[in-house]
Design a protein around this motif. Structure first.
Motif, PDB file in Angstrom:
ATOM      1  N   GLY A 284       6.335   7.565  -7.007  1.00 22.09           N
ATOM      2  CA  GLY A 284       7.677   7.185  -6.217  1.00 22.09           C
ATOM      3  C   GLY A 284       8.124   5.878  -6.320  1.00 22.09           C
ATOM      4  O   GLY A 284       7.704   5.306  -7.390  1.00 22.09           O
ATOM      5  N   GLU A 285       8.772   5.223  -5.377  1.00 19.21           N
ATOM      6  CA  GLU A 285       9.110   3.778  -5.452  1.00 19.21           C
ATOM      7  C   GLU A 285       7.998   2.837  -5.200  1.00 19.21           C
ATOM      8  O   GLU A 285       7.107   3.192  -4.273  1.00 19.21           O
ATOM      9  N   ALA A 286       8.143   1.789  -6.113  1.00 20.02           N
ATOM     10  CA  ALA A 286       6.767   0.868  -5.795  1.00 20.02           C
ATOM     11  C   ALA A 286       6.965   0.439  -4.374  1.00 20.02           C
ATOM     12  O   ALA A 286       8.295   0.068  -3.869  1.00 20.02           O
ATOM     13  N   GLY A 287       5.805   0.155  -3.833  1.00 21.42           N
ATOM     14  CA  GLY A 287       6.043  -0.609  -2.312  1.00 21.42           C
ATOM     15  C   GLY A 287       5.915  -2.112  -2.731  1.00 21.42           C
ATOM     16  O   GLY A 287       5.693  -2.542  -3.758  1.00 21.42           O
ATOM     17  N   PRO A 288       6.270  -2.617  -1.219  1.00 17.57           N
ATOM     18  CA  PRO A 288       6.003  -4.095  -1.307  1.00 17.57           C
ATOM     19  C   PRO A 288       4.696  -4.694  -1.940  1.00 17.57           C
ATOM     20  O   PRO A 288       3.569  -3.812  -1.856  1.00 17.57           O
ATOM     21  N   SER A 289       4.500  -5.839  -2.156  1.00 20.04           N
ATOM     22  CA  SER A 289       3.468  -6.493  -2.509  1.00 20.04           C
ATOM     23  C   SER A 289       2.145  -6.066  -1.904  1.00 20.04           C
ATOM     24  O   SER A 289       2.066  -6.198  -0.606  1.00 20.04           O
ATOM     25  N   GLY A 290       1.122  -5.598  -2.576  1.00 16.65           N
ATOM     26  CA  GLY A 290      -0.161  -5.189  -2.211  1.00 16.65           C
ATOM     27  C   GLY A 290      -0.166  -3.971  -1.447  1.00 16.65           C
ATOM     28  O   GLY A 290      -1.052  -3.529  -0.780  1.00 16.65           O
ATOM     29  N   THR A 291       0.898  -3.131  -1.577  1.00 14.15           N
ATOM     30  CA  THR A 291       0.903  -1.749  -0.804  1.00 14.15           C
ATOM     31  C   THR A 291       1.046  -0.842  -1.979  1.00 14.15           C
ATOM     32  O   THR A 291       1.345  -1.115  -3.406  1.00 14.15           O
ATOM     33  N   VAL A 292       0.991   0.657  -1.683  1.00 14.97           N
ATOM     34  CA  VAL A 292       0.754   1.751  -2.698  1.00 14.97           C
ATOM     35  C   VAL A 292       2.235   2.292  -2.554  1.00 14.97           C
ATOM     36  O   VAL A 292       3.118   2.146  -2.025  1.00 14.97           O
ATOM     37  N   PRO A 293       2.490   2.808  -4.045  1.00 13.34           N
ATOM     38  CA  PRO A 293       3.863   3.336  -4.305  1.00 13.34           C
ATOM     39  C   PRO A 293       4.125   4.773  -3.453  1.00 13.34           C
ATOM     40  O   PRO A 293       3.132   5.347  -3.059  1.00 13.34           O
ATOM     41  N   GLY A 294       5.334   5.142  -3.236  1.00 14.16           N
ATOM     42  CA  GLY A 294       5.619   6.448  -2.692  1.00 14.16           C
ATOM     43  C   GLY A 294       5.328   7.512  -3.826  1.00 14.16           C
ATOM     44  O   GLY A 294       4.805   7.266  -4.898  1.00 14.16           O
ATOM     45  N   ASP A 295       5.457   8.739  -3.149  1.00 10.29           N
ATOM     46  CA  ASP A 295       5.633   9.976  -4.164  1.00 10.29           C
ATOM     47  C   ASP A 295       6.862  10.322  -4.797  1.00 10.29           C
ATOM     48  O   ASP A 295       7.806  10.137  -4.077  1.00 10.29           O
ATOM     49  N   LEU A 296       6.591  11.062  -5.839  1.00  8.42           N
ATOM     50  CA  LEU A 296       8.004  11.810  -6.155  1.00  8.42           C
ATOM     51  C   LEU A 296       8.212  13.114  -6.263  1.00  8.42           C
ATOM     52  O   LEU A 296       6.837  13.912  -6.419  1.00  8.42           O
ATOM     53  N   TYR A 297       9.107  13.879  -5.642  1.00 10.72           N
ATOM     54  CA  TYR A 297       9.105  15.232  -5.289  1.00 10.72           C
ATOM     55  C   TYR A 297      10.104  15.701  -6.090  1.00 10.72           C
ATOM     56  O   TYR A 297      11.324  15.197  -6.066  1.00 10.72           O
ATOM     57  N   VAL A 298       9.636  16.683  -7.062  1.00 12.79           N
ATOM     58  CA  VAL A 298      10.686  17.237  -7.911  1.00 12.79           C
ATOM     59  C   VAL A 298      10.927  18.657  -7.620  1.00 12.79           C
ATOM     60  O   VAL A 298      10.140  19.363  -7.524  1.00 12.79           O
ATOM     61  N   GLU A 299      12.127  18.729  -7.246  1.00 10.75           N
ATOM     62  CA  GLU A 299      13.032  20.157  -6.527  1.00 10.75           C
ATOM     63  C   GLU A 299      13.360  20.825  -7.866  1.00 10.75           C
ATOM     64  O   GLU A 299      14.312  20.514  -8.689  1.00 10.75           O
ATOM     65  N   VAL A 300      13.238  22.321  -7.746  1.00  8.69           N
ATOM     66  CA  VAL A 300      13.460  23.056  -9.042  1.00  8.69           C
ATOM     67  C   VAL A 300      15.003  23.707  -8.647  1.00  8.69           C
ATOM     68  O   VAL A 300      15.062  24.213  -7.578  1.00  8.69           O
ATOM     69  N   ARG A 301      15.853  23.629  -9.679  1.00 10.79           N
ATOM     70  CA  ARG A 301      16.679  24.675  -9.486  1.00 10.79           C
ATOM     71  C   ARG A 301      16.946  25.559 -10.771  1.00 10.79           C
ATOM     72  O   ARG A 301      17.134  24.923 -11.951  1.00 10.79           O
ATOM     73  N   VAL A 302      17.228  26.805 -10.858  1.00  9.77           N
ATOM     74  CA  VAL A 302      17.274  27.784 -11.782  1.00  9.77           C
ATOM     75  C   VAL A 302      18.488  27.913 -12.104  1.00  9.77           C
ATOM     76  O   VAL A 302      19.302  28.551 -11.238  1.00  9.77           O
ATOM     77  N   ARG A 303      19.099  27.922 -13.550  1.00 11.44           N
ATOM     78  CA  ARG A 303      20.554  28.185 -13.752  1.00 11.44           C
ATOM     79  C   ARG A 303      20.455  29.752 -13.832  1.00 11.44           C
ATOM     80  O   ARG A 303      19.629  30.519 -13.858  1.00 11.44           O
TER      81      ARG A 303
ATOM     82  N   ASP B 111       7.018  -6.880 -13.779  1.00  7.49           N
ATOM     83  CA  ASP B 111       5.983  -7.305 -14.829  1.00  7.49           C
ATOM     84  C   ASP B 111       5.645  -8.891 -14.765  1.00  7.49           C
ATOM     85  O   ASP B 111       4.754  -9.322 -14.880  1.00  7.49           O
ATOM     86  N   SER B 112       6.913  -9.517 -14.373  1.00  6.69           N
ATOM     87  CA  SER B 112       6.444 -11.020 -14.528  1.00  6.69           C
ATOM     88  C   SER B 112       5.585 -11.669 -13.432  1.00  6.69           C
ATOM     89  O   SER B 112       4.941 -12.536 -13.858  1.00  6.69           O
ATOM     90  N   CYS B 113       5.807 -11.098 -12.299  1.00  6.50           N
ATOM     91  CA  CYS B 113       4.775 -11.714 -11.158  1.00  6.50           C
ATOM     92  C   CYS B 113       3.769 -10.560 -10.908  1.00  6.50           C
ATOM     93  O   CYS B 113       3.078 -10.858  -9.955  1.00  6.50           O
ATOM     94  N   GLU B 114       3.658  -9.501 -11.769  1.00 10.65           N
ATOM     95  CA  GLU B 114       2.779  -8.277 -11.551  1.00 10.65           C
ATOM     96  C   GLU B 114       2.831  -7.841  -9.982  1.00 10.65           C
ATOM     97  O   GLU B 114       1.736  -7.588  -9.433  1.00 10.65           O
ATOM     98  N   GLY B 115       3.938  -8.022  -9.413  1.00 12.06           N
ATOM     99  CA  GLY B 115       4.240  -7.267  -8.124  1.00 12.06           C
ATOM    100  C   GLY B 115       3.990  -8.042  -6.925  1.00 12.06           C
ATOM    101  O   GLY B 115       4.306  -7.645  -5.795  1.00 12.06           O
ATOM    102  N   SER B 116       3.706  -9.557  -7.329  1.00  9.50           N
ATOM    103  CA  SER B 116       3.129 -10.430  -6.019  1.00  9.50           C
ATOM    104  C   SER B 116       4.605 -11.116  -5.438  1.00  9.50           C
ATOM    105  O   SER B 116       4.331 -11.416  -4.198  1.00  9.50           O
ATOM    106  N   GLY B 117       5.627 -11.076  -6.383  1.00  7.56           N
ATOM    107  CA  GLY B 117       6.668 -11.871  -5.600  1.00  7.56           C
ATOM    108  C   GLY B 117       6.773 -13.099  -6.123  1.00  7.56           C
ATOM    109  O   GLY B 117       7.840 -13.897  -5.608  1.00  7.56           O
ATOM    110  N   SER B 118       5.678 -13.764  -6.460  1.00  2.00           N
ATOM    111  CA  SER B 118       5.530 -15.271  -6.527  1.00  2.00           C
ATOM    112  C   SER B 118       5.552 -15.579  -8.096  1.00  2.00           C
ATOM    113  O   SER B 118       5.033 -15.062  -8.887  1.00  2.00           O
TER     114      SER B 118
END
Length: 372
Positions: free
Chosen positions: A228-247, A142-149
């Motif tokens: 998913g995880e935020a990418g380096p400055s100027g790139t898109v984030p990854g995806d999140l895969y939610v895997e189901v386990r049934v009790r 938040d401090s550098c809005e992802g720029s690193g600067s």
């Protein structure tokens, strides 16, 4: 002095998950952080050692390199100062150069994909539910809005001269790879942000709302694009895969879109027939078992199973009859049973027990073969 193994530094196994790595690092940081131990150089050194280990092992690419080459992966041009691309990038650039197609900056980088395991009750999986999950991940600072600067100022990378790629010549082959100094950006930060130390990303836990569709089963995965995880400055984030386990369920077992359950009945009910109330996921229903019903008999209740998340077809509920032997008999009950059993004496007894008769015939044939 030789470096300690990074896994030993964090006190985890080499198969440790990302969450186990994070918990171990947090524990060590709380114990040895310089703010907590300002007068203890040994503790401060342990913190630096743990931080270095976590920075490598929490990055999937760096961890793979470390697992293969150890500390040598980050020395003499390795790690941050050396190889920073994947095999696909290298061979793609080789053929580009050979056939005169140019190098360019290669493929755009992105944040890492994440995997999250969610446990559901059978009812939640069958009917669907909205859930909130806490996902530990790298998020945009938040401090550098992802720029690193800290102030937005950048300068041209002196390693690649702003190209984002560096070239290595080996005989007839000309190999290009992402610049290890600027990570392919072509520019470097002049004044790094203090909050993220110039990375543009910080570790955090993010709360997400997720809609679990009706009919999911063990192993099904739900993809949340860009979560998913935020990418380096100027790139898109990854995806999140939610895997189901049934009790496991106390009553029902699921096989595909069908549900199975066992229905215990008294032997008098099985012999004479009875109307029985049986459970379903939507409430009770009634089945009629005919006289002379045996253990193992299946009764199919159509449409009482699971509606498939893919085809929309609804499975069935299969009820398996289990005839129970009575326990804790009273004297009167025992006497009645003895009188009942006495009625099976004589040559006509086998007519009432067809399975026993066929079983005894099979045993007799078996012994005849063995003794002949």
């Amino acid at each position: 002095m030789s470096k300690r193994d990074y896994y030993d530094v964090l006190g985890v196994a080499r198969t440790a998950s990302d969450e186990e790595l994070k918990k171990s690092f947090r524990r060590l940081a709380m114990k040895c952080h310089p703010d907590r131990c300002p007068d203890d150089p040994a503790a401060q050194e342990k913190f630096k050692e743990a931080k270095e280990a976590y920075e490598v092992l929490s990055d999937a690419r760096k961890r793979a390199m470390y697992d293969q080459h150890g500390h040598a992966a980050f020395e003499h041009g390795g790690g941050r100062n050396g190889f920073n691309g994947d095999v696909g990038d290298i061979f793609g650039d080789i053929f580009s150069d050979i056939f005169g197609m140019g190098g360019g900056r290669g493929r755009a980088r992105r944040g890492s994909d994440l995997r999250y395991l969610i446990e559901l009750d059978l009812e939640e999986a069958v009917f669907g539910i909205d859930k909130q999950i806490e996902v530990p991940t790298l998020v945009e600072c938040d401090s550098c809005e992802g720029s690193g600067s800290a102030d937005g100022k950048t300068s041209t990378c002196t390693t690649c001269r702003g190209q984002g790629r560096v070239r290595m010549q080996n005989g007839i082959f000309s190999i290009q790879q992402t610049c290890p100094h600027c990570g392919g950006a072509g520019k470097v930060v002049v004044n790094p942000c203090r909050e993220c130390r110039g990375e543009g990303r910080v570790h955090s836990e993010r709360t997400l709302s997720i809609k679990i569709p009706a009919g999911v089963d063990n192993g099904d995965r739900i993809r949340l694009s860009g979560q998913g995880e935020a990418g380096p400055s100027g790139t898109v984030p990854g995806d999140l895969y939610v895997e189901v386990r049934v009790r496991e369920h106390a009553i029902f077992q699921r096989e595909g879109d069908d549900l199975h359950c066992e229905i215990p009945v008294r032997f008098a009910q099985a012999a004479l027939g009875a109307d029985l109330k049986v459970p379903t996921l939507e409430g009770e229903t009634e089945i009629t078992i005919p006289p002379e019903t045996q253990t193992g008999k299946l009764f199919r209740l159509r449409g009482k199973g699971v509606k498939s998340v893919r085809s929309g077809r609804t499975g069935d509920l299969l009820c398996r009859i289990v005839v129970e032997t009575p326990v804790r008999l009273t004297g009167e009950q025992r006497e009645l049973l003895q009188q009942f059993e006495a009625t099976f004496a004589g040559e006509q007894a086998s007519a009432h027990s067809p399975r026993t008769s066929s079983w005894l015939d099979g045993v007799k044939r078996f012994w005849d073969r063995v003794t002949s």
